[in-house]
Design an enzyme around this catalytic site. Structure first.
Site, short mmCIF file in Angstrom:
data_model
loop_
_atom_site.label_atom_id
_atom_site.label_comp_id
_atom_site.label_asym_id
_atom_site.label_seq_id
_atom_site.Cartn_x
_atom_site.Cartn_y
_atom_site.Cartn_z
CB THR A 113 -13.95 0.20 2.45
OG1 THR A 113 -14.26 1.14 1.40
CG2 THR A 113 -14.35 -1.19 2.01
CE LYS A 167 -11.97 0.88 -9.59
NZ LYS A 167 -10.97 -0.02 -8.98
CG ASP A 190 2.39 6.81 -5.39
OD1 ASP A 190 1.51 6.24 -6.07
OD2 ASP A 190 2.49 8.05 -5.30
CG ASP A 219 -2.25 0.74 0.94
OD1 ASP A 219 -2.18 1.95 0.64
OD2 ASP A 219 -3.33 0.13 1.00
CE1 TYR A 265 -13.23 3.90 -8.22
CE2 TYR A 265 -15.50 3.51 -8.88
CZ TYR A 265 -14.39 3.15 -8.14
OH TYR A 265 -14.45 2.02 -7.34
#
Ligand code: NAI
Length: 263
Positions: free
Chosen positions: A189, A158, A61, A38, A154
């Site tokens: 989350t 995706k 990153d 991460d 986004y």
């Protein structure tokens, strides 16, 4: 059901929270050798300690090509080739209607949600191919096939992930490397916590009120009328990572309680 992945080596990105961390826990419980990555090394090392004493973690990153190369060197040095790669890192990215989002918003979102996964896979692909048995799972989104007009960067990124997964599934299946995607919707989350906190502020309601109105107004086909839990997504990802999914390739598994309205 034994997933048949005892001793397999898995790298999970976006693993210091949310779906990535839940997946790491499950693969570890199934006996896989698990490595987490991460953004923040200290945070992901902490998360790994919570999964198990034998779990490794490295910060990187993924929008930084050199950092991805370095990640590959460190992972390969520690555990050798991967058998399993789960690409879960991602951001919601630029929000707003199309006319409100500039190039910077598009670039940051596409860089993180599409190009970073491309780089990650490119770095680890030779090792995944070498073993003769591999699983590659991308976390896409319901937005890939049901675009919402307030987060088009986004959605486009995706949708690109689904195309990437399908394309890759054609290239290496006969070598034993199977590639699939999982498309969740509205999972509890930090990502949707932030969305609901923002919505509560904007609408002057409570956090729970924001969830209720979001489900009602924005996700009318999410028939279970609640946020999903990370373990409910991790279970499907773990299946796709398993030896049991030996005839599953190039698929997109929706984990969305029906949120995508089409069949
Ligand atoms: P999360 O925010 O808990 O996890 C995403 C992780 O990605 C974070 O830990 C973050 O630090 C990491 N990340 C972000 N940019 C990065 C970068 N440049 N380099 C390395 N790591 C980076 O969110 P969640 O919900 O677990 O998201 C996981 C995946 O699931 C994402 O790809 C997201 O788009 C997808 N997803 C989530 C849904 C939800 O409702 N939570 C619904 C549909 C898809």
């Amino acid at each position: 059901m034994d997933l048949g992945i005892r001793g397999r080596t898995a790298l999970i990105s976006g693993a210091d929270s949310g779906i990535g961390l839940a997946t790491a826990r499950l693969l570890h419980a199934e006996g896989a050798r698990v490595v987490l990555t991460d953004l923040d090394e200290a945070a992901v090392v902490d998360a790994a300690a919570g999964v198990g004493g034998d779990v490794l973690a490295f910060g990187a990153d993924l929008t930084d090509a050199a950092a991805v190369e370095r990640l590959h060197e460190r992972v390969a040095g520690a555990v050798g080739d991967l058998d399993i790669l789960v690409q879960s890192a991602g951001i919601t990215g630029a929000q707003g209607l199309f006319h409100e989002i500039d190039d910077a918003g598009w670039s940051q979102t596409v860089e993180t949600d599409l190009l970073a996964p491309v780089r990650l896979v490119r770095a680890f692909l030779p090792g995944l191919r070498r073993g003769g048995w591999g699983r590659l799972v991308f976390v896409a989104s319901e937005d890939a096939v049901q675009p919402y007009d307030d987060e088009l960067p986004y959605c486009a990124a995706k949708a690109g992930i689904l195309a990437l997964a399908k394309g890759l599934s054609r290239s290496y299946a006969t070598e034993g490397l199977l590639v699939n995607a999982v498309s969740p919707a509205f999972i509890a989350t930090p990502m949707t916590d932030a969305m609901m906190t923002r919505r509560a502020e904007q609408t002057g309601t409570s956090f729970d009120g924001a969830i209720a109105s979001f489900l009602d107004e924005e996700r009318p086909y999410l028939e279970l009328k609640r946020r999903g839990q990370v373990d409910e997504v991790a279970a499907v990802i773990a299946f796709l990572c398993s030896d049991r999914a030996s005839f599953v390739n190039g698929s997109n598994y929706r984990v969305d309680a029906g949120s995508v309205a089409t069949i």
